[in-house]
Design an enzyme around this catalytic site. Sequence first.
Site, mmCIF file in Angstrom:
data_model
loop_
_atom_site.group_PDB
_atom_site.id
_atom_site.type_symbol
_atom_site.label_atom_id
_atom_site.label_comp_id
_atom_site.label_asym_id
_atom_site.label_seq_id
_atom_site.Cartn_x
_atom_site.Cartn_y
_atom_site.Cartn_z
ATOM 1 N N GLU A 15 -21.077 -92.562 2.412
ATOM 2 C CA GLU A 15 -19.822 -91.902 2.023
ATOM 3 C C GLU A 15 -19.770 -91.503 0.553
ATOM 4 O O GLU A 15 -19.073 -90.564 0.174
ATOM 5 C CB GLU A 15 -18.642 -92.825 2.345
ATOM 6 N N THR A 43 -18.327 -86.991 12.009
ATOM 7 C CA THR A 43 -17.306 -88.008 11.981
ATOM 8 C C THR A 43 -16.747 -88.046 13.373
ATOM 9 O O THR A 43 -17.203 -87.311 14.229
ATOM 10 C CB THR A 43 -16.239 -87.527 10.969
ATOM 11 N N ARG A 89 -10.734 -96.082 3.336
ATOM 12 C CA ARG A 89 -11.860 -95.352 2.761
ATOM 13 C C ARG A 89 -12.829 -96.317 2.081
ATOM 14 O O ARG A 89 -12.413 -97.311 1.462
ATOM 15 C CB ARG A 89 -11.307 -94.379 1.723
ATOM 16 N N GLY A 141 -16.248 -82.748 8.089
ATOM 17 C CA GLY A 141 -16.277 -82.651 6.629
ATOM 18 C C GLY A 141 -15.104 -81.806 6.160
ATOM 19 O O GLY A 141 -13.994 -81.899 6.693
#
Length: 603
Positions: free
Chosen positions: A451, A412, A114, A500
């Site tokens: 992000e 994504t 992440r 999401g």
Amino acid sequence: MHRPVLRNAPLLAAGAAVLAVTAAAAPAADSVPHARQAKSPVAVGYGGAVASVDADASAAGIEILRRGGNAVDAAVATAAALGVTEPYSAGIGGGGYFVYYDAKSGKVHTVDGRETAPGSADETLFLEDGEPIAFDEAVTSGLSVGTPGTAATWDAALDAWGSKSLAQNLKPAERLARDGFTVDETFRQQTADNEERFRNFPATVDLFLPGGELPVVGSTFKNPDLARTYAELGKKGTGLFYRGALGREVVDTVRQPPVGPDQEHQVRPGDMTTGDLRGYRTKRQAPSHTDYRGLDVYGMAPSSSGGTTVAEILNILERSDVSSLSEEQYLHRFVEASRISFADRGRWVGDPAFEDVPTKALTSQRFADARGCLIKEDAVLESPVAPGDPHRPRACGTGGPAVATTYEGRDTTHLTTADKWGNVVAYTLTIEQTGGSGITVPGRGFLLNNELTDFSFTPVDPEAPDPNLPGPGKRPRSSMSPTIVLRDGEPLLAVGSPGGATIITTVAQTLTNHLDRGMPLVDAIAAPRASQRNAAKTDIEPGLWNSPVREGLEGLGHEFGQSSEIGAATGVQRMPDGRWLAAAETERRGGGSAMVVRPHGRP
Ligand code: GLU
């Protein structure tokens, strides 16, 4: 607890149905040259499998498997190729979560790649004069760019479990970037949707609006800058990004977004430093785990909320025999289980390096039983539902005030790979919104993420704790849910999706469609979706909106909003006879691409 289902029957039936589809639709992967393969949403065979949203990307993974690479190598190759063909969803300017089943040890591992907030960030990251800045303005800014984790994820995964070098695994993608891919309607449309903000940045215009125009459907789209970047990354390693010249260019771009004279919007700078890049680390942490009707479901533990929330939904549903419910009864329970689980996600999940996240308790059956107690057969819970207290679960008890769920971007990409040794990867990666921050690193061929807009800009409710406020080096809470399911220690299937916060409901719905409701995996993926995230209205796709089931559910008190598409899942499944089945979308986003190494022949 009720656990009657999971006979072998639905899985065997699934195999038969899929074979019929494959014979009719799947190309013989052996006979078709790389990057010219037709898209098929399902494929079954030996030697390994890849499922992604894109045929060229799946072909990149298959090429690596054919050359003797394993599922981890194939996942990196496919992801790198998605950076070429799906540059608005994924790439080295972003981050993601990698879940891996290791056949030798029988263990599931994860890499948390992440993005992180800069070291200087605090709770006021998105405030100006005490007020939150507009979401759209935050998206298209250096402020929202998190320190990227994707290149480090590839490095970490290959280092631990890969069999080929980064350079070898980047080769197919490098070639694809150099030679180009064919523009389809989705790519053109995504460019059009971003055109206005892209025009702020000359480097983005040069790359994605060739000649100042939208790319033409059917034309060849080349990205020589990215081909060079991948080649250099392969040669020099990811130090180029985290400690070298490329990293400095990323930092310069974030700190001084390269806007042009036609700039229409205020583009705020970010505060990422070379120190942030140098200090970036992926995390190897235990996966989230829950038992679902005797199966082991592994997912991504926080900083993603995917693993805990999918687990809670499943555990609540496990209280009933879903296989014997009508579609209406199933959807009622699924929607209510999602509503409740999102209340708990909002209250309890954030980056565990900063917050005390009760991962084990959230994934426990005891907590799910306490929460499932709220569901009524003949009425709908009022939203927002208050969270429970996983530390002290009490039947139908609450653990704080009810707060609404915040918005998250919805684009994504997810890929799933498997190899002939039995290893499996579920990998979801992103640059957050379609087109990320809109900022291209000049001359490098990739977009930077936005992000950090996954953080809460302000506490969602001043009275309630919010575990997702920005902090120095903190990871924003994600919903990505790459999931691997084992039966008796052997892989049964792996799935994941973009979307999401709707990722969570898509993965839970796909799992229950297949595991409980007997749908072949490709049908479980194709089935119309519902997504409830602790709001008054549940999003449903046209397939449910236009179905009589909607009326029945409205009679119970459900409220719906129509959503044209939710998610874009892919998966792989181990068939009872040892073959791999790869499955992807039949329609959403123009359909996905499932491939196997050998559709015919023997193990
Ligand atoms: N930023 C989202 C998350 O981490 C993913 C974006 C998407 O799926 O579109 O959950």
